[in-house]
Scaffold this motif. Structure first.
Motif: not given
Length: 636
Positions: A366, A368-369, A377, A383, A387, A389, A391
């Protein structure tokens, strides 16, 4: 003289023919709660004369029951069909409605405004050509306005109508309109939205819906309906290469073999060269069939294609233009929109469905979200519901694909929970990871069978699972001693021991537990490949991870040993004092106390340690191995 029935039939036929040739626009309405989405759609249906008299009578009656004042009609009731929606005055589900004008046909999706129903909004947007984003003029740009605008951009909708609604509630103020438009354009500037058309409206009063409003003489743009009737929508890039995911191998008899599916992009003619991806086998189109043989077929049509050669082509493959086929890979960077109450966990195994192809997938990283309000970010371990993200995803086999921005059909996918069969995420492929092309399986001369034959045993993995204090490690140790005495080659992997080295960087969160078992499963697989009998003793609380390890091994080579004991008995033993610390709040995420344990449903061996000594349990397990033929010498 012609019969009346003949005249009616002629009129209906002419109407249907005219209707057939109209273009179709799919659009969604979205925005925050109570921005007026359902009212707007109801108004469009009403003004386009798509309501029958009995429906109108029922609508007028329902409007009075709901407390609508005077002669006004509550148009939202046309769309909010669920009783729960009418009671709360909100939209919960995605409501699809069809209507038509003289110029165009429309399918509109009314999507929910609540954040908890973001997954429904994604469903509605996935097939839309245009989005009508509503803003309540009294409230301005809100969190859900930003969320839905980001999702619209993410899902590839490039045409947006910014409908600033309820202008009647702010005195039809141009200043209010200009302020909201400025706020929205500042937020939307980084988004991949090519065209934004702002229109001030009142869905309730009908201002600028189908006719220009006399209350806003300062506005010189189109009405909503005129824009919807005339907006140009390109469903695929000009010159897009041919793509048709195969949904069905059509074999009505031994003399016919065709491949059926919806054309996702491009145009196909008999004689065109094609490639079947991911195998890259080549052929030429013999015929294109849709109610008989066609001279050609194009994107959006469902057809059957026959080929000149008897090539291997199955459901889930993609028939592509021969000179520009789809890419192939088993590792990707993707964007995920998480749609499930249970969080996404890196390393957990899911099913990935892309087109008609279903494969096993896991999120390896993962990256970033995304904060949909600020577009910032941030780092994350998982997640949660709604949400979004970015990946990296790894598959168990290579698939044919295109980046989502080039083709929604061959670049979009869903993730499915293996146990519940629920859709947990919608995903968009960005690109294949370069390392996927750089890593190849190295063939070796000495294989699993040869190693097992040398040791005169059948390799397998005994997976001991159960609560802390159930006796897993004690029993596994006794079983290994028995097997060693019988001349078997074994190795024991214990939950505590691997955390001193292989998994020393992991804690005890759900995400860490998943990764812990993934690593141990891969090690157990390698050891079994070396010809060993592997005894793995781990709490391993989640069924999905135990099933993941099972799938790593040949059928019959994974035996789940459920060391079963009631929680109160395990807690009374508490050999390491862990339950006491967990009850005192000193240990978080402790299985059985503050974290769940999912017992096996059909284990190969079920050992109830509250009713037997560890030595007897070990004897029972060894007897079970012998009964399955796993301890016969040379039976590899």
């Amino acid at each position: 003289m012609a019969h009346v029935s003949d005249l009616i039939a002629t009129d209906i036929g002419a109407y249907l023919k005219q209707h057939e040739t109209k273009s179709l626009l799919r659009f969604i309405t979205c925005g925050s709660v109570d921005d007026g989405k359902s009212t707007l759609i109801g108004r469009l249906l009403y003004d386009s004369k798509m309501i029958f008299e009995d429906q109108l009578a029922a609508l007028e009656s329902d409007s009075k029951k709901m407390g609508t004042q005077g002669e006004n009609i509550d148009f939202a009731l046309l769309v909010d069909g669920l009783a729960a929606e009418r009671e709360q005055g909100i939209t919960i589900d995605v409501a699809y409605r069809f209507f038509s004008t003289d110029k165009r046909k429309f399918i509109v999706a009314d999507t929910p405004g609540h954040e908890q129903y973001t997954r429904n909004m994604v469903t509605g947007a996935s097939t839309a050509d245009l989005a009508v984003i509503l803003i309540d003029a009294r409230k301005g740009v809100l969190t859900q306005t930003r969320r839905h605008s980001y999702l619209v951009s993410l899902l590839g909708i490039r045409n947006v109508v910014l409908a600033i609604n309820k202008m009647d509630a702010v005195g039809y103020s141009r200043e209010v309109f200009d302020r909201i438009l400025g706020d929205y354009m500042a937020f939307a500037a980084p988004l991949a939205i090519e065209k934004i058309v702002p229109i001030p409206i009142s869905a309730l009063m009908g201002d600028n819906i189908t006719e220009r409003s006399g209350n806003m003489s300062w506005y010189a743009g189109p009405t909503l309906m005129s824009h919807l009737e005339t907006v140009s929508i390109a469903r695929q890039p000009s010159g897009a290469a041919f793509r048709m995911p195969v949904q069905w191998v059509n074999r009505p008899n031994m003399n016919f073999r065709g491949f059926s599916g919806l054309i996702a992009a491009g145009t196909i003619f008999p004689g065109d060269p094609v490639k079947i991806m991911p195998s890259a086998r080549q052929s030429r189109v013999a015929s294109v069939i849709l109610d008989g043989e066609m001279p050609y077929a194009t994107a959006g049509q469902s057809v059957t294609i026959t080929l000149e050669d008897e090539v291997d082509c199955s459901r889930g493959d993609v028939i592509c233009a021969g000179e520009s086929p789809a890419e192939v890979s088993d590792q990707f960077e993707t964007t995920l929109v998480w749609m499930n109450d249970n969080p996404m966990l890196s390393g957990r195994s899911y099913l990935m469905k892309i087109g008609a192809k279903t494969v096993t997938a896991s999120v390896t990283t993962l990256k970033h979200k995304v904060n949909v309000n600020t577009l910032e970010q941030s780092a994350a371990r998982d997640l949660k519901l709604n949400e979004i993200g970015v990946c990296n995803i790894s598959l168990d086999q290579a698939i044919a694909f295109d980046p989502y921005e080039e083709n929604r059909h061959t670049g979009g996918f869903i993730l499915i929970d293996r146990l519940t069969n629920e859709t947990v995420a919608a995903g968009l492929i960005h690109f294949a990871l370069r390392r996927a092309q750089n890593i190849h399986w190295q063939s070796v001369d000495v294989g699993r069978e040869a190693r097992a034959d040398q040791k005169r045993q059948r390799p397998c993995v005994l997976w001991f699972t159960g609560l802390s204090g159930a006796g897993k490690s004690t029993i596994a140790n006794l079983v290994e001693r028995r097997l060693f005495a019988m001349g078997k080659h074994t190795y024991m992997l214990d939950g505590d021991n691997v955390r001193h080295g292989l998994c020393r960087d992991l804690g005890f969160t759900n995400a860490d537990r998943v990764e812990n078992i993934r690593r141990v499963g891969e090690v157990a697989k390698l050891m079994a490949d070396a010809g060993l009998i592997v005894l793995a003793s781990f709490i391993s609380p989640f069924r999905s991870e135990r099933d993941m390890v099972r799938r790593l091994l040949p059928e019959g080579d994974f035996l789940e040993v459920f060391v079963d004991v009631p929680l109160d008995v395990a807690e009374s033993r508490d050999p390491k004092g862990l339950y006491k610390k967990a009850r005192a709040g000193e240990i978080t995420n402790f299985t059985g106390v503050s974290s769940p344990y999912e017992p096996p449903e059909t284990p190969e061996l079920h050992i109830q340690t509250a009713k037997m000594r560890p030595e007897d349990a070990a004897e029972l397990i060894v007897a079970g191995l012998e009964a399955r033929g796993l301890l016969r010498g040379g039976d590899a």
